[in-house]
Design an enzyme around this catalytic site. Structure first.
Site, mmCIF file in Angstrom:
data_model
loop_
_atom_site.group_PDB
_atom_site.id
_atom_site.type_symbol
_atom_site.label_atom_id
_atom_site.label_comp_id
_atom_site.label_asym_id
_atom_site.label_seq_id
_atom_site.Cartn_x
_atom_site.Cartn_y
_atom_site.Cartn_z
ATOM 1 N N GLY A 192 0.675 -1.258 0.053
ATOM 2 C CA GLY A 192 -0.046 0.080 -0.011
ATOM 3 C C GLY A 192 0.907 1.212 -0.037
ATOM 4 O O GLY A 192 1.992 1.080 -0.455
ATOM 5 N N GLY A 193 0.283 2.326 0.527
ATOM 6 C CA GLY A 193 0.893 3.452 0.435
ATOM 7 C C GLY A 193 2.433 3.602 1.313
ATOM 8 O O GLY A 193 3.330 4.484 0.922
ATOM 9 N N GLY A 427 24.128 15.105 -28.194
ATOM 10 C CA GLY A 427 23.472 15.433 -26.958
ATOM 11 C C GLY A 427 24.024 14.791 -25.744
ATOM 12 O O GLY A 427 24.204 15.478 -24.634
ATOM 13 N N ALA A 428 24.248 13.600 -25.834
ATOM 14 C CA ALA A 428 24.727 12.636 -24.815
ATOM 15 C C ALA A 428 26.073 13.201 -24.515
ATOM 16 O O ALA A 428 26.428 13.373 -23.063
ATOM 17 C CB ALA A 428 24.936 11.374 -25.259
HETATM 18 C C1 HXC Z 1 -3.652 -5.065 11.128
HETATM 19 C C2 HXC Z 1 -2.538 -6.647 10.051
HETATM 20 C C3 HXC Z 1 -2.224 -5.957 8.930
HETATM 21 C C4 HXC Z 1 -2.609 -4.727 8.742
HETATM 22 C C5 HXC Z 1 -1.158 -8.017 8.922
HETATM 23 N N1 HXC Z 1 -1.823 -7.866 10.136
HETATM 24 N N2 HXC Z 1 -1.677 -6.780 8.052
HETATM 25 N N3 HXC Z 1 -3.055 -6.119 11.280
HETATM 26 N N4 HXC Z 1 -3.282 -4.338 9.594
HETATM 27 N N5 HXC Z 1 -2.572 -3.860 7.647
HETATM 28 C C6 HXC Z 1 -1.659 -8.835 10.993
HETATM 29 C C7 HXC Z 1 -2.690 -9.972 10.753
HETATM 30 O O1 HXC Z 1 -4.070 -9.940 10.983
HETATM 31 C C8 HXC Z 1 -1.973 -11.259 11.453
HETATM 32 O O2 HXC Z 1 -2.356 -11.247 12.737
HETATM 33 C C9 HXC Z 1 -0.422 -10.739 11.361
HETATM 34 O O3 HXC Z 1 -0.554 -9.385 11.184
HETATM 35 C C10 HXC Z 1 0.089 -11.529 10.504
HETATM 36 O O4 HXC Z 1 -0.161 -11.417 9.050
HETATM 37 P P1 HXC Z 1 -0.456 -12.700 8.214
HETATM 38 O O5 HXC Z 1 -1.615 -12.238 7.392
HETATM 39 O O6 HXC Z 1 -0.775 -13.934 9.140
HETATM 40 O O7 HXC Z 1 0.902 -12.909 7.566
HETATM 41 P P2 HXC Z 1 1.229 -13.391 6.137
HETATM 42 O O8 HXC Z 1 0.568 -14.417 5.869
HETATM 43 O O9 HXC Z 1 2.909 -13.423 6.282
HETATM 44 O O10 HXC Z 1 0.843 -12.194 5.089
HETATM 45 C C11 HXC Z 1 1.432 -10.899 5.321
HETATM 46 C C12 HXC Z 1 0.712 -9.756 4.386
HETATM 47 C C13 HXC Z 1 -0.748 -9.883 4.837
HETATM 48 C C14 HXC Z 1 1.015 -10.334 3.120
HETATM 49 C C15 HXC Z 1 1.350 -8.496 4.978
HETATM 50 O O11 HXC Z 1 -1.004 -9.667 6.260
HETATM 51 C C16 HXC Z 1 -1.612 -8.854 4.224
HETATM 52 O O12 HXC Z 1 -2.068 -8.937 3.033
HETATM 53 N N6 HXC Z 1 -2.077 -7.750 5.197
HETATM 54 C C17 HXC Z 1 -2.723 -6.543 4.533
HETATM 55 C C18 HXC Z 1 -1.834 -5.668 3.784
HETATM 56 C C19 HXC Z 1 -2.653 -4.568 3.395
HETATM 57 O O13 HXC Z 1 -3.414 -4.393 2.531
HETATM 58 N N7 HXC Z 1 -2.213 -3.574 4.244
HETATM 59 C C20 HXC Z 1 -2.981 -2.169 4.130
HETATM 60 C C21 HXC Z 1 -2.288 -1.582 2.916
HETATM 61 S S1 HXC Z 1 -2.963 -0.329 2.691
HETATM 62 P P3 HXC Z 1 -2.574 -12.188 13.851
HETATM 63 O O14 HXC Z 1 -3.357 -11.703 15.002
HETATM 64 O O15 HXC Z 1 -3.403 -13.246 13.150
HETATM 65 O O16 HXC Z 1 -1.236 -12.666 14.016
HETATM 66 C C22 HXC Z 1 -1.973 0.972 3.562
HETATM 67 C C23 HXC Z 1 -2.182 2.439 3.259
HETATM 68 C C24 HXC Z 1 -1.210 3.375 3.597
HETATM 69 O O17 HXC Z 1 -1.033 0.769 4.058
HETATM 70 C C25 HXC Z 1 -1.258 4.557 3.305
HETATM 71 C C26 HXC Z 1 -0.125 5.492 3.572
HETATM 72 C C27 HXC Z 1 -0.631 6.814 2.596
#
Ligand code: HXC
Length: 537
Positions: A192-193, A427-428
């Site tokens: 994500g971001g 130019g390069a």
């Molecule tokens: C809260 C999260 C989390 C999140 C993971 N966890 N991502 N909790 N917020 N964003 C937690 C899971 O619930 C899990 O908790 C533990 O972390 C481990 O995650 P798993 O999924 O079991 O691990 P894995 O299979 O290795 O997968 C990792 C992962 C997946 C690929 C990162 O967790 C995932 O897709 N997460 C979401 C990613 C995402 O979309 N993030 C938001 C992006 S948007 P438990 O309790 O079960 O241990 C963003 C916006 C930012 O970031 C903007 C900035 C401008």
């Protein structure tokens, strides 16, 4: 009211002696140590899972990154203020990020390492505040910041507070840009971001197999467009190291990667007011390198590896190359010459004959700007046939991207030495730090060819009608090419006209560079005041 002597005497708390009861303090200390040990050890199942994934924990990573025993942790006991139902009442200490400072080869750096074993290293408000704090301290102290990323991104349960936390990181990164070096190391997911943090850093490292970085993950892509793609294929280390250019350095494993971060830090100043860390002189000014006369073929179009030339020019043959896998037709590297750190930009005749294209221009431009911001002199090794022709490049914006490199050199005020190794066309030639755009010292080898274009191309343009009418067009073409070479491309034409300062024996290039850099060491050039220029982004 006056203060009596009695008022100033320490007040006994638990007995007749002043100060706290030692037994009570002993208990408090034991409790504190137990809590510290628990926080440091982490959740054993999470640690086991992290190891099973082939990753180290945040603390293990910091142990490898920093000098032994140098880490000073800040905010170990910090955690969310309130346990909400949304995180099932969990308020882990550290809030999923280890922050603090330490040293690398004795020099101070500030660090944060996200802890994937705690809520997936996701960034909540407290986690973000800890990062903001070390960023502020790094900027105040004028020391590099190293970020170890391993996170699921914005903590979903914390909503806008998590997004606000990211915004605070980005704002600080931009404020610190050009003031302190920023290094981002991606050692797990960075989704994500969150990916904009590595994108804003000066140098981003990634590890094959475990690091992945994308704005939208495979599941969302599948839901939105039906496209099926794996994590690695979408945003693995090789994608960012070879195709997008977000990763400057890619490694096969974490330990090697963190060791390389140490190497990079050893070449950088703490901030933009310091000179980069110099080693004692290495005798480069008297160093004759016979191999330099053998590496480069005199024929302008025969390939060779410019890395071999760089290896002969720099101390110990040791250089730190960035973006090795992206736009390999230009090389960018940090190294030392006679103990002093320099940034080297060189065309690479081994790849696409060393032409400049959109990616090469962007890669070199960003490197030149980094060096200029951090007082690192520039050495430009020129062997370039021109910009890449063709619709693909024109439509990819080679004009706009090439302008970035031009802009970066024109603006650079650090000492600049150009070495024309062989050809430099069109130019390069101008863009590769020619005299016209402000190089301080231009040196050339005796096989240099500087011209608007190569002889064959030039004859075809200028003498097209004559060649069409000639009795023997091939013979006439050969004559005209020879004449063009003799009159317009001979190696002393540019020196005669003052565009090159000196023609040097290739074997003396290392010594000439060391002399040139010594001569320019105290260069000062103030820029006229303005808010900022409008770099063609
Ligand atoms: C809260 C999260 C989390 C999140 C993971 N966890 N991502 N909790 N917020 N964003 C937690 C899971 O619930 C899990 O908790 C533990 O972390 C481990 O995650 P798993 O999924 O079991 O691990 P894995 O299979 O290795 O997968 C990792 C992962 C997946 C690929 C990162 O967790 C995932 O897709 N997460 C979401 C990613 C995402 O979309 N993030 C938001 C992006 S948007 P438990 O309790 O079960 O241990 C963003 C916006 C930012 O970031 C903007 C900035 C401008």
């Amino acid at each position: 009211m006056s203060v009596s002597e009695a008022d100033l005497r320490p007040v006994p708390v638990h007995g007749t002696e002043p100060g706290p009861d030692p037994r009570t303090m002993a208990v408090l200390r034991r409790e504190r140590d137990a809590l510290r040990d628990r926080v440091e050890a982490g959740d054993p199942s999470g640690v086991g899972r992290q190891h099973d994934l082939g990753k180290r924990t945040a603390r293990e990573r910091l142990d490898r990154l920093l000098d032994e025993g140098s880490f000073v942790e800040l905010g170990m006991f910090r955690r969310r203020r309130e346990a909400g139902p949304e995180t099932e009442g969990r308020r882990p200490h550290t809030d999923g990020v280890v922050t603090g400072a330490g040293t690398i080869y004795g020099r101070r750096v500030f660090v944060y390492a996200q802890d994937f074993t705690i809520l997936g290293g996701s960034l909540g408000a407290e986690h973000a505040r800890k990062i903001h704090r070390v960023m502020d301290l790094a900027l105040d102290a004028g020391a590099p910041l190293v970020a170890l990323n391993d996170s699921g991104g914005a903590r979903i349960q914390e909503g806008v507070a998590a997004l606000d936390g990211y915004g605070g990181i980005f704002r600080r990164q931009v404020a610190a840009s050009g003031v302190i070096p920023q290094i981002s190391v991606v050692l797990g997911p960075c989704a994500g971001g969150a990916a904009y943090s590595p994108a804003l850093a000066d140098f981003t490292f990634m590890v094959r197999g475990t690091a992945k970085m994308y704005l939208t993950g495979p599941d969302v892509i599948a839901a939105v467009s039906g496209e099926r793609v794996g994590h690695d294929e979408l945003g693995g280390a090789d994608v960012h190291g070879g195709r997008t250019g977000v990763a400057a350095v890619v490694h096969d494993d974490e330990d090697e990667c963190l060791e390389d971060v140490r190497h990079l830090v050893s070449l950088l100043p703490g901030n933009n007011l310091e000179a980069p860390p110099a080693d004692p002189p290495t005798g480069a000014r008297e160093d004759v390198r016979p191999r330099l006369a053998e590496i480069v073929p005199v024929e302008p179009h025969r390939p060779y590896d410019m890395r071999d030339v760089i290896g002969e020019l720099v101390d110990g043959g040791d250089f730190f190359e960035v973006h090795e896998g992206w736009a390999p037709n230009v090389l960018c590297a940090l190294a030392r010459v006679d103990g002093a750190v320099v940034g080297i930009v060189g065309n690479q005749p081994m790849v696409l004959a060393g032409v400049l294209d959109s990616d090469a221009s962007q890669k070199a431009a960003r490197f030149v700007r980094f060096c200029d911001a951090f007082n690192i002199p520039l050495v430009t090794l020129v062997d370039v046939p021109g910009f890449m022709p063709g619709t693909a490049q024109e439509h990819a914006g080679v004009i706009r991207h090439g302008a970035k490199l031009l802009y970066a050199y024109c603006e650079a005020t650090v000492p600049r030495v150009q070495v024309i190794v062989r050809k430099a066309y069109g130019g390069a030639y101008i863009v590769m730090d020619s005299r016209s755009i402000g190089t301080d010292l231009s040196l050339a080898w005796p096989c240099n060819e500087v011209a608007v274009m190569g002889a064959e191309g030039a004859v075809n343009v200028v003498h097209r009608r004559e060649l069409r009418a000639a009795a023997d067009p091939e013979a006439r073409r050969r004559e005209l090419v020879a004449d063009y070479r003799e009159r317009l491309m001979h190696p002393y034409r540019s020196p005669e006209e003052g565009f090159v300062d000196h023609v040097i024996d290739p074997v003396d290039t290392r010594a000439a560079l060391a002399d040139g850099l010594a001569l320019l060491r105290d260069k000062r050039r103030e820029r006229p005041r303005r808010k900022h220029g409008n770099v063609p982004l």
